[in-house]
Write a protein that holds these residues in place. Structure first.
Motif, PDB file in Angstrom:
ATOM      1  N   GLU A   1       0.427   7.809   1.662  1.00 39.25           N
ATOM      2  CA  GLU A   1       0.494   9.178   1.054  1.00 39.25           C
ATOM      3  C   GLU A   1       1.047   9.961   1.997  1.00 39.25           C
ATOM      4  OE1 GLU A   1      -2.522  10.604  -1.580  1.00 39.25           O
ATOM      5  OE2 GLU A   1      -3.447   8.743  -1.752  1.00 39.25           O
ATOM      6  N   LYS A   2       0.591  10.013   3.274  1.00 40.88           N
ATOM      7  CA  LYS A   2       1.231  11.116   4.385  1.00 40.88           C
ATOM      8  C   LYS A   2       2.575  10.649   4.757  1.00 40.88           C
ATOM      9  CE  LYS A   2      -2.779  12.124   6.986  1.00 40.88           C
ATOM     10  NZ  LYS A   2      -3.795  10.940   6.285  1.00 40.88           N
ATOM     11  N   GLN A   3       3.192   9.606   4.514  1.00 44.03           N
ATOM     12  CA  GLN A   3       4.723   9.154   4.640  1.00 44.03           C
ATOM     13  C   GLN A   3       5.293   9.148   3.353  1.00 44.03           C
ATOM     14  OE1 GLN A   3       4.107   5.451   6.751  1.00 44.03           O
ATOM     15  NE2 GLN A   3       3.343   6.405   8.599  1.00 44.03           N
ATOM     16  N   LYS A   4       4.581   8.966   2.362  1.00 45.07           N
ATOM     17  CA  LYS A   4       5.150   9.252   0.877  1.00 45.07           C
ATOM     18  C   LYS A   4       5.926   7.936   0.812  1.00 45.07           C
ATOM     19  CE  LYS A   4       5.332  13.869  -0.498  1.00 45.07           C
ATOM     20  NZ  LYS A   4       3.789  14.121  -0.787  1.00 45.07           N
ATOM     21  N   GLN A   5       5.496   6.620   1.218  1.00 35.67           N
ATOM     22  CA  GLN A   5       6.349   5.632   1.013  1.00 35.67           C
ATOM     23  C   GLN A   5       5.544   4.242   0.826  1.00 35.67           C
ATOM     24  OE1 GLN A   5       8.880   4.467   4.167  1.00 35.67           O
ATOM     25  NE2 GLN A   5       7.161   4.351   5.623  1.00 35.67           N
ATOM     26  N   VAL A   6       5.925   3.422   0.100  1.00 36.76           N
ATOM     27  CA  VAL A   6       5.331   1.884   0.131  1.00 36.76           C
ATOM     28  C   VAL A   6       5.564   1.130   1.068  1.00 36.76           C
ATOM     29  CG1 VAL A   6       4.763   0.136  -1.736  1.00 36.76           C
ATOM     30  CG2 VAL A   6       5.555   2.318  -2.557  1.00 36.76           C
ATOM     31  N   ILE A   7       4.564   0.617   1.667  1.00 38.34           N
ATOM     32  CA  ILE A   7       4.601  -0.241   2.936  1.00 38.34           C
ATOM     33  C   ILE A   7       3.831  -1.694   2.708  1.00 38.34           C
ATOM     34  CG2 ILE A   7       4.757   1.615   4.412  1.00 38.34           C
ATOM     35  CD1 ILE A   7       1.664   0.948   5.335  1.00 38.34           C
ATOM     36  N   VAL A   8       4.171  -2.704   3.557  1.00 40.25           N
ATOM     37  CA  VAL A   8       3.546  -3.846   3.281  1.00 40.25           C
ATOM     38  C   VAL A   8       2.415  -3.779   4.008  1.00 40.25           C
ATOM     39  CG1 VAL A   8       3.656  -6.326   4.156  1.00 40.25           C
ATOM     40  CG2 VAL A   8       5.680  -5.440   3.090  1.00 40.25           C
ATOM     41  N   GLU A   9       1.035  -4.053   3.567  1.00 38.37           N
ATOM     42  CA  GLU A   9      -0.178  -3.951   4.158  1.00 38.37           C
ATOM     43  C   GLU A   9      -0.549  -5.461   4.700  1.00 38.37           C
ATOM     44  OE1 GLU A   9      -4.536  -1.926   3.412  1.00 38.37           O
ATOM     45  OE2 GLU A   9      -3.710  -3.441   1.928  1.00 38.37           O
ATOM     46  N   LYS A  10      -0.347  -6.632   3.853  1.00 40.65           N
ATOM     47  CA  LYS A  10      -0.729  -7.760   4.311  1.00 40.65           C
ATOM     48  C   LYS A  10       0.046  -8.847   3.741  1.00 40.65           C
ATOM     49  CE  LYS A  10      -5.519  -7.496   4.411  1.00 40.65           C
ATOM     50  NZ  LYS A  10      -6.718  -7.449   3.675  1.00 40.65           N
ATOM     51  N   VAL A  11       0.465 -10.167   4.433  1.00 42.50           N
ATOM     52  CA  VAL A  11       1.319 -11.057   3.867  1.00 42.50           C
ATOM     53  C   VAL A  11       0.248 -12.213   3.968  1.00 42.50           C
ATOM     54  CG1 VAL A  11       3.297 -12.312   4.346  1.00 42.50           C
ATOM     55  CG2 VAL A  11       3.277  -9.783   4.742  1.00 42.50           C
ATOM     56  N   GLY A  12       0.314 -13.290   3.238  1.00 45.37           N
ATOM     57  CA  GLY A  12      -0.350 -14.353   3.100  1.00 45.37           C
ATOM     58  C   GLY A  12       0.587 -15.612   3.227  1.00 45.37           C
ATOM     59  N   ASP A  13       0.309 -16.397   4.165  1.00 43.24           N
ATOM     60  CA  ASP A  13       1.089 -17.598   4.301  1.00 43.24           C
ATOM     61  C   ASP A  13       1.043 -18.622   3.194  1.00 43.24           C
ATOM     62  OD1 ASP A  13      -0.721 -19.688   5.125  1.00 43.24           O
ATOM     63  OD2 ASP A  13      -1.037 -18.473   6.760  1.00 43.24           O
ATOM     64  N   PRO A  14       1.926 -19.547   2.843  1.00 44.25           N
ATOM     65  CA  PRO A  14       1.875 -20.302   1.815  1.00 44.25           C
ATOM     66  C   PRO A  14       0.632 -21.300   1.534  1.00 44.25           C
ATOM     67  CG  PRO A  14       4.293 -20.522   3.025  1.00 44.25           C
ATOM     68  CD  PRO A  14       3.105 -19.706   3.738  1.00 44.25           C
ATOM     69  N   THR A  15      -0.151 -21.429   2.676  1.00 42.07           N
ATOM     70  CA  THR A  15      -1.176 -22.183   2.694  1.00 42.07           C
ATOM     71  C   THR A  15      -2.418 -21.507   2.092  1.00 42.07           C
ATOM     72  OG1 THR A  15      -1.874 -21.824   4.937  1.00 42.07           O
ATOM     73  CG2 THR A  15      -0.584 -23.555   4.589  1.00 42.07           C
ATOM     74  N   ARG A  16      -2.340 -20.302   1.913  1.00 39.34           N
ATOM     75  CA  ARG A  16      -3.457 -19.508   1.400  1.00 39.34           C
ATOM     76  C   ARG A  16      -3.814 -19.450  -0.212  1.00 39.34           C
ATOM     77  NH1 ARG A  16      -4.449 -15.770   5.534  1.00 39.34           N
ATOM     78  NH2 ARG A  16      -6.414 -15.451   4.679  1.00 39.34           N
ATOM     79  N   SER A  17      -5.081 -19.774  -0.397  1.00 34.58           N
ATOM     80  CA  SER A  17      -5.439 -19.829  -1.888  1.00 34.58           C
ATOM     81  C   SER A  17      -5.177 -18.462  -2.689  1.00 34.58           C
ATOM     82  CB  SER A  17      -6.818 -20.356  -1.874  1.00 34.58           C
ATOM     83  OG  SER A  17      -7.464 -19.372  -1.450  1.00 34.58           O
ATOM     84  N   TYR A  18      -5.379 -18.569  -3.957  1.00 39.62           N
ATOM     85  CA  TYR A  18      -5.709 -17.419  -4.700  1.00 39.62           C
ATOM     86  C   TYR A  18      -6.792 -16.638  -4.514  1.00 39.62           C
ATOM     87  CZ  TYR A  18      -5.190 -14.280  -8.966  1.00 39.62           C
ATOM     88  OH  TYR A  18      -5.112 -13.471  -9.716  1.00 39.62           O
ATOM     89  N   GLU A  19      -7.987 -17.392  -3.890  1.00 36.22           N
ATOM     90  CA  GLU A  19      -9.113 -16.611  -3.545  1.00 36.22           C
ATOM     91  C   GLU A  19      -8.839 -15.733  -2.326  1.00 36.22           C
ATOM     92  OE1 GLU A  19      -9.078 -19.997  -4.797  1.00 36.22           O
ATOM     93  OE2 GLU A  19     -10.046 -19.419  -6.517  1.00 36.22           O
ATOM     94  N   ASP A  20      -8.099 -16.374  -1.580  1.00 35.37           N
ATOM     95  CA  ASP A  20      -7.539 -15.587  -0.129  1.00 35.37           C
ATOM     96  C   ASP A  20      -7.014 -14.497  -0.743  1.00 35.37           C
ATOM     97  OD1 ASP A  20      -8.702 -17.620   1.488  1.00 35.37           O
ATOM     98  OD2 ASP A  20      -6.650 -18.675   1.526  1.00 35.37           O
ATOM     99  N   PHE A  21      -6.072 -14.705  -1.509  1.00 36.53           N
ATOM    100  CA  PHE A  21      -5.145 -13.299  -2.180  1.00 36.53           C
ATOM    101  C   PHE A  21      -6.214 -12.153  -2.822  1.00 36.53           C
ATOM    102  CE2 PHE A  21      -3.472 -11.625  -6.101  1.00 36.53           C
ATOM    103  CZ  PHE A  21      -2.708 -10.727  -5.466  1.00 36.53           C
ATOM    104  N   THR A  22      -7.061 -12.573  -3.749  1.00 37.47           N
ATOM    105  CA  THR A  22      -8.016 -11.595  -4.191  1.00 37.47           C
ATOM    106  C   THR A  22      -9.039 -11.083  -3.347  1.00 37.47           C
ATOM    107  OG1 THR A  22      -9.543 -13.410  -5.146  1.00 37.47           O
ATOM    108  CG2 THR A  22      -7.871 -12.685  -6.630  1.00 37.47           C
ATOM    109  N   ALA A  23      -9.387 -11.676  -2.340  1.00 37.66           N
ATOM    110  CA  ALA A  23     -10.303 -11.366  -1.123  1.00 37.66           C
ATOM    111  C   ALA A  23      -9.543 -10.293  -0.340  1.00 37.66           C
ATOM    112  CB  ALA A  23     -11.083 -12.193  -0.397  1.00 37.66           C
ATOM    113  N   SER A  24      -8.336 -10.400  -0.429  1.00 33.99           N
ATOM    114  CA  SER A  24      -7.267  -9.328   0.456  1.00 33.99           C
ATOM    115  C   SER A  24      -7.164  -8.075  -0.290  1.00 33.99           C
ATOM    116  CB  SER A  24      -6.248 -10.031   0.966  1.00 33.99           C
ATOM    117  OG  SER A  24      -5.150  -9.965  -0.264  1.00 33.99           O
TER     118      SER A  24
ATOM    119  N   LYS B   1       0.764  -1.230   0.137  1.00 37.98           N
ATOM    120  CA  LYS B   1      -0.016  -0.031  -0.040  1.00 37.98           C
ATOM    121  C   LYS B   1       0.974   1.303   0.076  1.00 37.98           C
ATOM    122  CE  LYS B   1      -3.130   2.164   2.987  1.00 37.98           C
ATOM    123  NZ  LYS B   1      -4.137   2.175   4.291  1.00 37.98           N
ATOM    124  N   ILE B   2       0.447   2.263  -0.676  1.00 34.46           N
ATOM    125  CA  ILE B   2       1.115   3.564  -0.603  1.00 34.46           C
ATOM    126  C   ILE B   2       0.525   4.420   0.608  1.00 34.46           C
ATOM    127  CG2 ILE B   2       1.546   5.692  -1.805  1.00 34.46           C
ATOM    128  CD1 ILE B   2       1.787   4.156  -4.494  1.00 34.46           C
TER     129      ILE B   2
END
Length: 139
Positions: free
Chosen positions: A36-59, A33-34
């Protein structure tokens, strides 16, 4: 180090998490996620290896832009197990114009920070990054 075009810096955690996904395969996906106030790209969410593609798109938020990386495993026609790292620029039609512009102008530089991306995908609605699209782009 800020990008001249958009002034966005990339938080070290972004590169660290991507490296973990690429080398150790400890994550299935990462949503960035960008801030905007800090003017930087940060990590918003991380999915572990067991997560599906549907879990990803839902995030991914339905009406906000995001960058995402997805580690897609598949089996080739020759029956070989393979993996492709996708970079997805999620820019839904319903997101704010300013947000779309910031994400668009920062994308290339941010992508350069993540060494090892194999497939680049731009999506404005969920059908543009459906599992069928991912499968066809992976091979």
């Amino acid at each position: 180090m800020a990008n001249a075009a958009s002034g966005m810096a990339v938080h070290d955690e972004c590169k660290l998490k991507f490296l973990e996904l690429k080398t150790k395969r400890t994550h299935r996906f990462i949503v960035f996620k960008i801030e905007e106030k800090q003017k930087q790209v940060i990590v918003e969410k991380v999915g572990d290896p067991t997560r599906s593609y549907e879990d990803f798109t839902a995030s991914l938020p339905a009406d906000e832009c995001r960058y995402a990386v997805y580690d897609f495993d598949f089996v080739t026609e020759e029956n070989c197990q393979k993996s492709r790292i996708f970079f997805i620029a999620w820019s839904p039609d319903t997101s704010r114009v300013r947000s779309k512009m910031i994400y668009a102008s920062s994308k290339d530089r941010f992508k350069r920070e993540l060494d090892g991306i194999q497939v680049d995908l731009q999506a404005t609605d969920p059908t543009e990054m459906g599992l069928d699209v991912i499968k066809s782009r992976a091979s």
